[in-house]
Design a protein around this motif. Structure first.
Motif, PDB file in Angstrom:
ATOM      1  N   ALA A  91      68.478   1.005  -7.735  1.00 36.30           N
ATOM      2  CA  ALA A  91      68.236   2.574  -8.326  1.00 36.30           C
ATOM      3  C   ALA A  91      69.544   3.402  -8.164  1.00 36.30           C
ATOM      4  O   ALA A  91      69.496   4.790  -8.006  1.00 36.30           O
ATOM      5  N   ARG A  92      70.247   2.909  -6.863  1.00 36.30           N
ATOM      6  CA  ARG A  92      71.275   4.192  -6.362  1.00 36.30           C
ATOM      7  C   ARG A  92      72.365   4.282  -8.387  1.00 36.30           C
ATOM      8  O   ARG A  92      72.916   5.402  -8.445  1.00 36.30           O
ATOM      9  N   LYS A  94      71.024   3.721 -11.247  1.00 35.57           N
ATOM     10  CA  LYS A  94      70.137   4.826 -12.009  1.00 35.57           C
ATOM     11  C   LYS A  94      70.627   6.347 -11.428  1.00 35.57           C
ATOM     12  O   LYS A  94      70.953   7.137 -12.295  1.00 35.57           O
ATOM     13  N   GLU A  95      71.155   6.497  -9.896  1.00 32.47           N
ATOM     14  CA  GLU A  95      71.162   8.021  -9.647  1.00 32.47           C
ATOM     15  C   GLU A  95      72.144   8.415  -9.619  1.00 32.47           C
ATOM     16  O   GLU A  95      72.506   9.293 -10.371  1.00 32.47           O
ATOM     17  N   ILE A  96      73.083   7.013  -9.802  1.00 30.00           N
ATOM     18  CA  ILE A  96      74.771   7.768  -9.627  1.00 30.00           C
ATOM     19  C   ILE A  96      74.560   8.221 -11.673  1.00 30.00           C
ATOM     20  O   ILE A  96      75.360   9.409 -11.612  1.00 30.00           O
ATOM     21  N   LYS A  98      72.636   8.739 -13.775  1.00 29.56           N
ATOM     22  CA  LYS A  98      71.618   9.138 -14.643  1.00 29.56           C
ATOM     23  C   LYS A  98      72.327  10.385 -16.029  1.00 29.56           C
ATOM     24  O   LYS A  98      71.500  10.656 -16.957  1.00 29.56           O
TER      25      LYS A  98
END
Length: 123
Positions: A91-92, A94-96, A98
């Motif tokens: 998740a981290r 994917k967020e970083i 994106k």
């Protein structure tokens, strides 16, 4: 004429005997009693040490079996924790990443089909 010499003689009934023996009163228990008491205390001590060794051995056995019974639970907990950490890391990532085009989240950086465990742990 006699000069009146008088010879020294012991008193009537004789002199009293010379006291040369030690006249010590008997104090405390005898050697056999002391030896018996020491032997009894030692026997009791060895008995207590033996009982303590038996109890210690039983506690070690119980602790070993409790660890054996807890291994599956601990492994399952570690697996759940590793899964949660992996999902959080994805998740981290994917967020970083994106805004980076063509980035595949979770894809290995190594160009091999062999499994390579992650060596970096993020807490």
């Amino acid at each position: 004429m006699s000069h009146g010499f008088r010879q020294d003689m012991p008193p009537p009934g004789g002199y009293e005997s010379i006291k040369y023996k030690r006249n010590l009163p008997i104090r405390g228990p005898g050697g056999v009693v002391i030896f018996g008491a020491v032997a009894a205390v030692c026997a009791f001590g060895f008995w207590r040490v033996g009982m303590g060794n038996l109890e210690k051995r039983e506690l070690q056995r119980e602790q070993a079996w409790s660890r054996i019974y807890l291994v599956p639970l601990i492994l399952a907990e570690q697996d759940r924790d590793a899964y949660r950490r992996n999902q959080a890391a994805l998740a981290r990532e994917k967020e970083i990443m994106k805004d980076v085009p063509g980035w595949e989240v979770g894809k290995s950086a190594y160009n091999t089909k062999r499994y390579t465990p992650s060596t970096i742990v993020v807490l």
